[in-house]
Design a protein around this motif. Structure first.
Motif, short mmCIF file in Angstrom:
data_model
loop_
_atom_site.label_atom_id
_atom_site.label_comp_id
_atom_site.label_asym_id
_atom_site.label_seq_id
_atom_site.Cartn_x
_atom_site.Cartn_y
_atom_site.Cartn_z
N LEU B 66 6.18 -0.36 -3.10
CA LEU B 66 6.16 0.98 -2.61
C LEU B 66 4.94 1.71 -2.18
O LEU B 66 4.63 2.26 -1.08
N VAL B 67 4.13 1.54 -3.06
CA VAL B 67 2.59 2.13 -2.91
C VAL B 67 1.82 1.53 -1.57
O VAL B 67 1.41 2.03 -0.54
N PHE B 69 3.41 -0.02 0.93
CA PHE B 69 4.06 0.54 1.86
C PHE B 69 3.67 1.80 2.20
O PHE B 69 3.02 2.19 3.52
N CYS B 70 3.53 2.82 1.37
CA CYS B 70 3.13 3.94 1.79
C CYS B 70 1.75 4.03 2.19
O CYS B 70 1.23 5.04 3.20
N TYR B 74 0.90 5.55 5.76
CA TYR B 74 -0.10 6.72 6.02
C TYR B 74 -1.18 6.42 7.04
O TYR B 74 -1.52 7.33 7.94
N LEU B 99 -8.27 2.66 1.06
CA LEU B 99 -6.85 2.82 1.07
C LEU B 99 -6.14 1.48 1.54
O LEU B 99 -5.31 1.26 0.59
N THR B 102 -6.69 -0.05 -2.01
CA THR B 102 -5.31 0.54 -2.59
C THR B 102 -4.30 -0.39 -2.54
O THR B 102 -3.47 -0.84 -3.59
N ARG B 104 -3.75 -3.11 -1.13
CA ARG B 104 -4.28 -4.52 -1.81
C ARG B 104 -3.70 -4.58 -3.40
O ARG B 104 -3.20 -5.60 -3.81
N PHE B 106 -2.20 -2.57 -5.24
CA PHE B 106 -0.98 -2.77 -5.72
C PHE B 106 0.18 -3.81 -5.46
O PHE B 106 0.93 -4.41 -6.02
#
Lengths: 479, 306, 618, 222
Positions: B66-67, B69-70, B74, B99, B102, B104, B106
Motif C-alpha cells: 500500500l505504501v 502504491f501511495c 503521489y 520517495l 521509501t 522501494r 516498503f
C-alpha cells in the motif's frame, strides 16, 4: 615553646611505642599499641603544626639543629598520617593472616617495632637541617624498612630484602659521596671550614663551588634517586613492594618515596641560585620524564597486582621529579599528598584481594566484581585515581604540573607526560579490568569483610575531596 | 487544468505504455501479441480476484504494498513528467529520490515478509541495484538543477528558462542517463528480463511473487506509474535539449512529450528484442554507463555556469 | 523497589531539566560555586548559552524516556547489577549535564572524564565477561586518547588566552590553530568519526541497550557540542581545515554504512550507523565552515542548523532503536539477527515503534531523519551554485556520497527489519518471545512521538533554531504539506481498499511445490547483504570460506559449510599493529627487570657515569 | 695550622695508596678469607691515615674516628665476617663474567681513571698534598663496585659495599676537612647496622636456599 615541646615529644612517642611493642611481644594488643602511638604522634603533630601553617612565621627552630619549615611540616603530617592509617589497616590485615596461620604474634610485634622506628626515621628526614643527618636518617629508613620487607620470611621475601638492602645501600653510599662534595663545595670561600646545614648553604648558594656542587647534586640524585625509584635505579622497588605485606607496601610507597624525593628536593634547592642551577634542574626534570615514560611502559605487561601498583608509584615518582625539576614545592607536595592517599588505599585493597584469592597473580584473580563488589569498586577507583583521572585529587595536581610545564615552555615535557599517562591509564585499566570480570560464578562463603575496606574507602573519598578543595591560597602557604 | 491533464494521463499513459511495449515487442518478434489495452484488463481482473496471503506474513505485507502504491500515486501527480507543471508541486529532486526509496523500502519489506527465499533474494538484489543506481539518478537530476539554479522539479522542467540554461549537451546527457537509470530501476532488459519465469527473473517479478489479487494489482499499478514517470522525465530532459527549436505552445509540447514517451517505449521494445540479459555480476558495469552520463552532464553543467 | 524510586527521581529530574533548559534559552544563567570548593586553578562554574541549552533539552528528553524504559528492562537482574547500573547511569547523566553547562576547561574535563568512566562502567555492567571487559577497555582507551588531546588543546589555549574560562577563548582565530586542531581531533575521536570509530561497535554492542541509546543519542554529541560551542576555526581563512571535516565526514558516512550492512548483530549495526550519522553531522559542520569562508551567511546558518537538527533527530531515533533492541534482547534473548525472526507477530508494539525509528534512520520522508538530511542536500546544492569551482565539484561528489550512504542504509535497515521481525523465527528462544512491558513501550513511544513531531514541525523548529542561535535567516523547505497529504492518502486508500476481508485466504508461502519451507530456508543476514558486500570486498576484507565434503562431493556432497567473515582493514592493518608495538615495547622494557642483582648494580653504575660524563662535558 | 715534615706527608701518601692497593689485591683472589683479610688491612691503612691526618691537622676528633675505624671496622666487622664465613662454610667465590686476574687488571685501570677524575676536581690549598687521597678514594669506590659486580656470593657483595664505604670515607677525609664528628659517627653506626642486617639476611639466604650465590636469586622478575 609548647610547640617545640609538642613536636619533640611527638618524636618520642613512636620510640616508646616501639619499645613497648617489643616488650609485649606475644600480646595481641601490639597492633593497637602501635596504631595508637602513631595516631598520638599524628595528633601531637597536628596540634603543634596547624597553627604554624596558618601563621606568618616561616620556620620553627628546634634543638639539636633541627628545623621545620612549612613544607617540612606538611610532609611530617602526611607521613605520620600515612603510617597511622597503614598500621590501623595492618591490625585488621594481620588478624586474617593469623587466622590463616601464615605468621605468628612475635613476628607481628617485630613488624610493629620496625614500622614505628621507620616512622621515627622518616620524621627525622624532614626536620634535619644537616645534610649529613639527612643522609643518616634516610639510610636508617632503608635499614628499618628492610625489616618490614623481610616480614613473611619466605624465599621471595628474603630475595627482595637482599636486593633492597644492597641496591639501596650502594645507592645511598653515592648520596653520601654527594653530600661530601656539597660539603667541600662550601669550603671554597663560601663558609669558613664548610657547613652541612642546608639553611646556611642555601643562604650562600651563589658562592658555592659550582663543579663540586654539581657533582654533589648528581651523586645525591643517583643516591636518593635509587631510594625514590627513579628509572633505571628503581630495580629494587617492585620486588620490595610486592613482597612486603600490604600495609608495609603502603608505607614504603606512600611515605618512604616521599622522603627520598624530599631529599632530592632539598639538595636541588641549594643549587637554585648557583651557576649550575639550571642544568641541575633540567637533569632532574628529564630524569622525571624518563621515569614516567619507562614506568608507563613497564605497566603494560605485568603479572602481579602489587607489582602493578609499585610501577605506578614509580610513575608518580617521575611526576614528582618533574615538579621538583621545575622547583615547584607546592605541586611537589600536592602530588605527593594525592599519590600517598591513593596508594595507601590501593595497597590496602590489594592486600584484601590477595588474602581473598590467596595469590598475587593478576591472571588468577577473576570475577572480583561478583565476589567482593566493594573491593572491586575501590580497586577500580584507586586505579583511576592513580593514573590521574578526574574526579580524583591526582588529576588536579597533574593538571597543575602540566600547565606549569606549558607556562615554562617545556611543551615537549608535557606532551611526553601526556602520552605516558595515557599508556599507563590503558595498561592499568586493562589489568584491573581483567581482575574484575570473568571467573566462575561460585558461591564462596569467604568474602572481604566491610571492616577491611573502611580505610581504603575513606581514603578514596578523601582523594575525591582533594579534587574539589585545592585553592590557590592553600598552595600559597608553601611559596 | 493541470490537475485534469495529469489525472487523465496518469490513468491512461502508464498502462497504454506497458501494453504498447508488449505489443511492439511481440510484433518485433513476429508474434501477434496481446492487445494494447491488455494491462487495463489485467488490472481489473486482479481486482476481482481472491487474494492469498502467506500464513507467515504480518500486517506489513499488505501495508508495504500500500505504501509503495501511495508513493507512486503521489509522485505521478507531483512530478513534471509531462510538459505541464504538475498537479501538486512541492517535490524537489531529493524528495523525489527519497520517495522512490521509501517505495522501494516498503516493497522490499513486503517481499521479505512472507519468509520466502525468492522474495528475499529479489529484495537483496533490489537493494543492491538501488544502491548502484541512485547516484546516477541524482547526478542526472542535479545537472539540470545546476543549470536552472533550483532544486524544485517543477522549476527545473518548466519551459520558461533563459537561453543560457538551454544547454543541449547537459540536458541530453541527463536524459540518456535517466533512461538508463529507468531501465535498471524498473529491472528491464539488460539487467533483468521481466518476461521469463521465476528462476530467471531476479528482481521485480520475484519480489511480487507472493502478492495476488488486489495486492498484485496495486504493485503492478505502481510499476506502471514508475515506468511512465521515468520515461516522461527523460523525455522532458531530451525535449529541453532541443528546446531552442521547439514551439512554446503547451499543448504541442504535451503531445510531443507523450509521443516521446511512446517512442522510448518502442526503443525499449527494440532493446529487449535485441539484447540478452546480463550476468548479475556484470550489472554494475552496465550501470556505470548511466553514472558516467550523469557525471558528464554535471561537469558540463558546472562548466556552463563557470 | 528502590529501582523504581530511582527511576522516578530521574524522571522528575529530567522534567525539571527540560524546564530549566527551555527557560535558560530565554535567560542564560551563570553560576559560580564559592568557598570552599575550588579546582586548583579555577573555580567551579556553571554557565549556559543557547547551544548548551539546546543540547541539554536533548539530554533530558532522552533521559526522560530512559527513566521510563529502564526499570522494566532491568526486571530480572540481581541487586548487584542493578546497583551498578543505576549508580552508573545517574552519574553518567549528571556528568553529561555537567559537561554541557561547565564554564571552564578544568570543570569540563572533570565532568568529561566522569562521563567517560561512568559510561565505561555501564558498558561492562551487563555481562561481566572478558569480552565486555575488552569492549570497555577499548572504549576507555579511545576516550582517554581523546581526553589527552583535549587536555593538550586546553593547555595550549590557556597558554594563549591566559584563562580557563571558555568565554575568554577565541579558538576561531588564526593564531589559535594548534589548540583548535588538538581539540577538534579529540572531539573526532570521542565522536567516533572515521578513522577513530573502532571503539564504537565494541562499546555499543556490549553496553546494556538503554545505556547504548543514551551513549549514542547524547554522549556522542557532546564533542560536537564542544566544537559548536567553541566554534573552532570560524575565522580562519584556510580551506584545508574545513576540508578535513568534509573528507572525514564523508568517509565515515560511507564507511559506517558499509560496515553496518555486513554486521549480523542488531546493536553493532546501530553502532555503525551512528558512525555514519556523526559523519553526516561533521560534514554539515565542514560545509558550514566552507560557506563561512565563502561569506555566504545564510548558507552557513543553514548548515549549522542542519547539523544541530540532525544531531537532535539522530539522538531521538537512535535511542528509540537502541531501546527497541533492548526490548528484543529482553524477550528474544539475543540481538544477533541469525537468532531472531518473526517477532512482528509476537511483539507488535515494539515492531511498529521500531519501524518508525527505521524510517527515520533511512531518512525516508516524512520522518525527522529525512528532513535534516534534506537540509544538508539543499545546502550542498546551493554550494554547487557558488562561484568556487572546486567547492562546486566537491559538493556534487558529496551529494553522491550521501545518496550512496542513504541507499546503503536502506539496504541495511531492510535487512534488519525483515530478518528481525518478518518471516519465521530462526530459533526456539525467539519463538517464545512476548511483547515487552507497557513501560518499555511507553519509553519507546515517547521517542517515536518525538520522531513524528520533529518531522512534522521540522520547518518551524529550524526557523526557531535560527532565531535563538542568532543566525542569518534562510527559508527552510517544508514537509508539512507532503506529510498531511501522504497521511491523508494512505488513510483513504487503506479504508477503501483493504478493509474488505471476505476475498482473502491464508495459505503457506509458495515453495515451488518442494514441500514445506523450514525456517532455515529463509534468507539470512549475510546472504542478504552479500551482493553489496562483494562489491566492497577489499575494504571489508570480505571472505567466504566454503568447504564441500563427502563422497563424490562434486554432485552429491554430504556436508557443505560456508562461512563469511568481515574484518576492517583499518583494524587489522593499523590499530592492531599500533597496540602490538606498545605491547612489544612493554615486553622489551620488562626485560630490563631481569631479576639479577648484578645487572641492577650495573644500571646504577652506568647511570652515575652517564650523568657525570654528561654534566662534565656540558 | 703548624708545619709538618715532608716525610710524614710522603708516608701518609704511601699509606693512602696502600689502602687502594689492598682493595685491588682483594679483587684478585677468590678466597673469601683472603678477601676479608685484605679488607681488614685496607681499613687498617685507613685508620692509620686518619691518625696521620689528625696529627697534621691537630684535630682531636680524627683520632676518635681513627680509633673507631680500628675497632669497629678492622677488628669488629672483619671478625664478624670471618665468623659468618665459617658458619656458612663459604670458602671460595668463583667470580662472575670476568676471570679474577682480569678483574684485578681492570681495577688497576680504574685506578688510573680515578686519577684522571680526581685531577678534574678542585682542591683546597692546605689539602693539596692529600690530593692522592681523592684518587685512592675514587679508586676504592670503583673497585668496590667492580667487586660487587664480579662476585657471586652474598658475602662478597657485603665486602664490596664495605670497600666502597671505605672509599667514601677516604675521600671525605682527604678532600674536605672538618666533617662534624656526630655525622661521622652516625655514618659508622649506619654502616655497622647495615652489615649486621646483611649478615642476618645472609644466614637466612643460606637457610632458605642452601647456598649464598646471589646470581641464583632471580625469581623476582617481570
Amino acid at each position: 615553646m609548647t610547640q617545640e615541646v609538642l613536636i619533640l615529644s611527638s618524636f618520642l612517642i613512636p620510640l616508646l611505642g616501639a619499645i613497648v611493642c617489643v616488650f609485649f611481644q606475644s600480646s595481641r594488643y601490639s597492633g593497637k599499641i602501635a596504631a595508637g602511638s602513631c595516631l598520638l604522634t599524628f595528633v601531637f603533630l597536628s596540634i603543634s603544626l596547624f597553627p604554624f601553617l596558618s601563621d606568618f612565621k616561616n620556620v620553627i627552630l628546634l634543638p639539636l639543629g633541627l628545623r621545620c619549615e612549612k613544607l617540612q611540616a606538611l610532609f611530617l603530617l602526611l607521613t605520620s598520617l600515612v603510617v597511622t592509617l597503614a598500621l590501623m589497616q595492618s591490625d585488621i590485615y594481620f588478624e586474617k593472616e593469623l587466622k590463616q596461620e601464615n605468621t605468628n604474634q612475635k613476628h607481628i610485634a617485630w613488624f610493629y617495632f620496625f614500622s614505628l622506628l621507620f616512622l621515627l626515621s622518616m620524621m627525622f628526614v624532614f626536620v634535619c637541617d644537616n645534610l649529613g643527618a639527612l643522609w643518616i636518617s634516610i639510610e636508617a629508613t632503608s635499614l628499618l624498612s628492610a625489616g618490614l620487607v623481610y616480614f613473611s620470611r619466605s624465599k621471595h621475601a628474603v630475595e627482595a630484602t637482599w636486593k633492597y638492602l644492597i641496591i639501596c645501600s650502594v645507592g645511598i653510599a653515592f648520596a653520601l659521596l654527594g653530600t661530601i662534595f656539597i660539603f667541600s663545595s662550601s669550603q671554597y670561600g663560601a663558609i669558613e671550614g664548610g657547613s652541612l646545614y642546608a639553611s646556611q648553604l642555601k643562604a650562600v648558594s651563589e658562592n658555592l663551588q659550582p663543579l663540586l656542587l654539581k657533582l654533589g647534586f648528581i651523586f645525591c640524585l643517583v643516591g636518593y634517586g635509587t631510594k625514590a625509584g627513579v628509572f633505571p635505579l628503581h630495580s629494587w622497588l617492585p620486588d620490595a613492594h610486592s613482597e612486603a605485606p600490604a600495609p608495609a607496601s603502603a608505607m614504603l610507597s606512600a611515605s618512604l618515596l616521599n622522603c627520598a624525593l624530599y631529599a632530592i628536593y632539598r639538595i636541588l634547592d641549594l643549587t637554585t641560585n648557583s651557576a649550575c642551577g639550571k642544568s641541575c634542574h633540567e637533569v632532574c626534570l628529564w630524569a622525571g620524564v624518563i621515569t614516567v615514560i619507562a614506568a608507563a611502559l613497564f605497566l603494560v605487561k605485568q603479572h602481579g597486582l602489587k607489582r602493578l601498583w609499585a610501577y605506578s608509584s614509580i610513575e608518580n615518582v617521575g611526576l614528582m621529579m618533574v615538579a621538583i625539576g621545575f622547583g615547584s614545592a607546592p605541586i611537589f607536595f600536592l602530588q605527593a599528598l594525592n599519590h600517598s592517599i591513593v596508594k595507601v588505599s590501593l595497597f590496602c585493597t590489594a592486600g584484601n584481594i590477595i588474602q581473598l584469592f590467596g595469590t598475587k597473580e593478576i591472571s588468577h584473580i577473576n570475577g572480583l566484581l561478583r565476589r567482593s563488589p566493594l573491593d572491586a569498586v575501590l580497586l577500580l577507583a584507586g586505579a583511576m585515581a592513580v593514573t590521574g583521572t578526574p574526579p580524583f585529587g591526582t588529576f588536579i595536581s597533574e593538571w597543575m604540573l602540566l600547565s606549569l610545564s606549558f607556562e615554562r615552555r617545556y611543551i615537549l615535557v608535557a606532551v611526553l607526560i601526556f602520552i605516558a599517562l595515557t599508556i599507563a591509564f590503558v595498561a592499568v585499566s586493562y589489568h584491573v579490568g581483567r581482575t574484575l570480570v570473568g571467573g566462575k560464578i561460585e558461591l564462596l562463603s569467604d568474602t572481604v569483610s566491610i571492616k577491611n575496606s573502611v580505610i581504603p574507602s575513606l581514603l578514596i573519598l578523601a582523594s575525591v575531596a582533594l579534587c574539589f578543595l585545592i585553592r590557590p591560597d592553600i598552595l600559597g602557604v608553601l611559596k | 487544468m493541470n490537475i485534469a491533464v495529469y489525472t487523465l494521463s496518469a490513468l491512461l499513459v502508464p498502462f497504454l505504455l506497458i501494453g504498447f511495449v508488449q505489443k511492439a515487442k511481440a510484433q518485433l518478434q513476429n508474434r501477434v501479441g496481446a492487445s494494447v489495452l491488455q494491462p487495463f484488463f489485467n488490472i481489473f481482473k486482479l481486482f476481482g480476484k481472491n487474494q492469498i496471503i502467506s500464513e507467515d506474513s504480518s500486517g506489513l505485507f499488505r501495508a508495504g504494498i500500500l505504501v509503495n502504491f501511495c508513493c507512486f500515486a503521489y509522485l505521478i501527480w507531483s512530478v513534471p513528467w509531462l510538459s505541464f507543471s504538475p498537479a501538486i508541486s512541492s517535490v524537489d529532486i531529493f524528495l523525489f529520490v527519497y520517495l522512490l526509496a521509501t517505495a522501494r523500502f516498503f516493497s522490499i519489506l513486503s517481499a521479505l515478509d512472507t519468509g520466502s527465499p525468492f522474495g528475499a533474494f529479489a529484495g537483496s538484489r533490489e537493494a543492491t541495484l538501488s544502491f548502484l543506481v541512485e547516484p546516477a539518478m541524482i547526478l542526472s537530476l542535479v545537472a539540470p538543477s545546476i543549470l536552472t539554479g533550483s532544486s524544485s522539479l517543477e522549476r527545473i522542467f518548466s519551459f520558461t528558462h533563459q537561453v543560457s540554461s538551454q544547454n543541449p549537451i547537459v540536458w541530453i546527457f541527463a536524459g540518456i542517463s535517466l533512461f538508463l537509470v529507468a531501465l535498471t530501476d524498473l529491472s528491464r532488459m539488460p539487467v533483468d528480463d521481466p518476461t521469463t519465469h521465476l528462476e530467471l527473473t531476479m528482481v521485480h517479478e520475484a519480489m511480487t511473487i507472493e502478492a495476488s489479487g488486489r495486492n498484485l494489482a496495486l504493485s503492478e499499478i505502481g510499476y506502471a506509474f514508475k515506468l511512465a514517470m521515468f520515461f516522461g522525465l527523460s523525455v522532458q530532459c531530451l525535449l529541453h535539449g532541443i528546446a531552442f527549436c521547439l514551439p512554446s505552445d503547451q499543448w504541442i509540447l504535451l503531445a510531443m512529450s507523450i509521443a516521446g514517451i511512446f517512442s522510448l517505449g518502442l526503443l525499449l521494445a527494440l532493446l529487449e528484442t535485441v539484447l540478452v540479459k546480463l550476468k548479475w555480476t556484470k550489472c554494475p558495469d552496465f550501470i556505470a554507463y548511466s553514472l558516467t552520463m550523469g557525471l558528464f552532464a554535471c561537469i558540463a553543467a558546472l562548466g556552463v555556469r563557470a | 523497589m528502590w529501582c523504581f524510586l530511582t527511576s522516578g527521581m530521574l524522571f522528575i529530574a529530567s522534567i525539571l531539566g527540560i524546564i530549566l533548559s527551555i527557560s535558560s534559552i530565554a535567560a542564560p544563567f551563570h553560576y559560580s560555586l564559592q568557598f570552599p570548593i575550588y579546582l586548583g586553578l579555577a573555580p567551579v562554574e556553571f554557565e549556559s548559552d543557547t547551544t548548551s541549552s539546546i543540547f541539554s533539552i536533548l539530554l533530558f528528553g532522552l533521559s526522560l524516556a530512559f527513566s521510563i524504559f529502564s526499570p522494566s528492562y532491568l526486571a530480572n537482574k540481581n541487586a548487584n547489577e542493578l546497583r551498578l547500573f543505576w549508580s552508573g547511569s545517574l552519574l553518567f547523566i549528571a556528568s553529561m549535564a555537567g559537561v554541557l553547562f561547565s564554564g571552564n576547561a578544568i570543570l569540563f574535563l572533570i565532568c568529561w572524564e566522569i562521563m567517560s568512566l561512568s559510561s565505561a562502567a555501564l558498558v561492562a555492567s551487563e555481562l561481566l565477561t572478558k569480552n565486555t571487559a575488552k569492549a570497555s577497555l577499548i572504549y576507555l582507551s579511545a576516550t582517554r586518547v581523546a581526553t589527552t588531546l583535549l587536555a593538550l588543546g586546553f593547555l595550549c589555549a590557556n597558554n594563549l588566552f591566559h584563562s580557563w574560562n571558555f568565554s575568554d577563548w577565541h579558538l576561531m582565530r588564526q593564531e589559535a590553530l594548534i589548540p583548535a586542531l588538538l581539540i577538534t581531533f579529540g572531539c573526532f575521536i570521542k565522536a567516533g568519526l572515521w578513522p577513530f570509530h573502532l571503539w564504537v561497535p565494541y562499546a555499543y554492542f556490549a553496553a546494556p541497550a538503554p545505556v547504548a541509546g543514551l551513549m549514542s543519542g547524547v554522549m556522542k554529541k557532546i564533542p560536537i557540542f564542544l566544537l559548536v560551542h567553541l566554534l573552532c576555526f570560524r575565522e580562519m581563512a584556510d580551506f584545508w581545515i574545513p576540508s578535513f571535516f568534509l573528507a572525514l565526514g564523508a568517509i565515515s558516512t560511507l564507511w559506517g554504512m558499509i560496515f553496518a550492512l555486513v554486521q549480523t548483530d542488531l546493536k553493532k549495526i546501530l553502532a555503525y550507523s551512528s558512525v555514519e550519522n556523526v559523519g553526516l553531522i561533521m560534514l554539515a559542520l565542514g560545509a558550514h565552515l566552507v560557506s563561512l569562508q565563502l561569506h555566504v551567511a545564510n548558507l552557513a546558518s543553514l548548515f549549522l542548523v542542519a547539523a544541530i537538527f540532525h544531531l537532535f533527530n539522530h539522538g531521538v531515533f537512535k535511542s528509540l532503536l537502541f531501546f527497541a533492541s533492548g526490548s528484543i534482547y529482553q524477550n528474544a534473548h539475543s540481538t544477533n539477527l541469525n537468532n531472531l525472526g518473526g517477532l512482528a507477530k509476537r511483539m507488535p508494539g515494539t515492531f511498529l515503534l521500531f519501524l518508525f525509528g527505521t524510517m527515520a534512520l533511512c531518512s525516508l520522508p516524512p520522518s525527522n531523519g529525512f528532513y535534516s538530511k534534506w537540509l544538508i542536500y539543499e545546502g550542498l546544492l546551493q554550494l554547487v551554485n557558488s562561484s568556487n569551482i572546486a567547492v562546486a565539484v566537491c559538493s556534487v561528489l558529496l551529494i553522491c556520497v550521501l545518496i550512496i550512504a542513504g541507499a546503503l542504509s536502506l539496504a541495511t535497515m531492510a535487512k534488519v527489519v525483515s530478518v528481525t521481525f518478518l518471516g519465521r523465527t530462526r530459533t526456539k528462544l525467539a519463538q517464545n518471545a512476548t511483547e515487552c512491558s507497557e513501560f518499555m513501550i511507553v519509553g519507546q513511544g515517547i521517542l517515536a512521538c518525538f520522531c513524528v513531531l520533529l518531522g512534522l514541525f521540522s520547518a518551524p523548529i529550524c526557523l526557531y533554531l535560527v532565531q535563538i542561535l542568532k543566525l542569518a535567516s534562510f527559508t527552510p523547505p517544508s514537509l508539512f504539506q507532503f506529510t498531511i497529504f501522504s497521511v491523508f492518502c494512505i488513510g483513504i486508500v487503506y479504508v477503501s481498499f483493504l478493509k474488505q476481508p471476505k476475498k482473502s485466504s491464508i495459505y503457506s508461502t509458495w515453495e515451488c511445490g518442494f514441500g514445506n519451507l523450514t525456517r532455515r530456508m529463509q534468507v539470512n543476514p549475510e546472504s542478504f547483504s552479500q551482493p553489496i558486500a562483494a562489491l566492497f570486498s577489499p575494504l571489508l576484507r570480505y571472505r567466504i570460506k566454503a568447504e564441500v565434503s563427502g563422497k563424490d562431493r562434486r554432485h552429491f556432497p554430504e556436508k557443505v559449510v560456508a562461512e563469511s567473515t568481515t574484518q576492517s582493514v583499518l583494524e587489522s592493518k593499523i590499530y592492531t599493529p599500533l597496540v602490538q608495538a606498545v605491547a612489544v615495547l612493554g615486553k622489551h622494557i620488562n626485560r630490563l627487570q631481569a631479576g639479577s642483582i648484578h645487572i641492577y648494580l650495573f644500571y646504577l653504575l652506568i647511570t652515575l657515569l652517564l650523568l657525570v660524563v654528561l654534566e662534565l662535558v656540558r | 695550622m703548624i708545619s709538618f715534615s715532608p716525610f710524614m706527608f710522603s708516608f701518609l701518601q704511601a699509606i693512602i695508596l696502600a689502602s687502594a692497593i689492598m682493595a685491588i689485591l682483594m679483587v684478585g683472589t677468590g678466597q673469601i678469607r683472603s678477601n676479608i683479610m685484605f679488607y681488614s688491612l685496607q681499613t687498617l691503612c685507613l685508620a692509620l691515615s686518619a691518625c696521620f691526618c689528625a696529627a697534621i691537622e691537630h684535630e682531636l676528633k680524627h683520632y676518635i674516628v681513627a680509633l673507631a675505624i680500628f675497632f669497629v671496622k678492622t677488628i669488629g666487622l672483619s671478625t664478624f665476617l670471618f665468623w659468618i664465613t665459617k658458619r656458612i662454610g663459604a670458602a671460595k667465590d668463583l667470580g662472575l663474567y670476568l676471570p679474577l686476574p682480569i678483574a684485578m687488571h681492570l681495577s688497576v685501570v680504574l685506578l688510573v681513571f680515578a686519577q684522571i677524575l680526581s685531577n678534574q676536581l678542585p682542591h683546597l690549598n692546605h689539602l693539596q698534598p692529600l690530593a692522592i687521597g681523592g684518587t685512592a678514594g675514587i679508586s676504592l669506590i670503583l673497585t668496590g663496585i667492580l667487586f660487587m659486580l664480579t662476585r657471586r656470593l652474598a658475602i662478597s657483595q657485603v665486602l664490596g659495599f664495605l670497600t666502597m664505604e671505605n672509599g667514601i670515607f677516604l675521600f671525605a677525609l682527604t678532600q674536605s676537612s672538618g666533617m662534624p664528628l656526630f655525622i661521622e659517627m652516625g655514618i659508622f653506626l649506619d654502616v655497622f647496622v647495615a652489615v649486621m642486617i646483611s649478615g642476618l639476611i645472609i644466614f637466612k639466604i643460606k637457610h632458605s636456599f642452601e647456598h649464598i650465590d646471589v646470581t641464583l636469586l632471580t625469581s623476582l622478575r617481570d
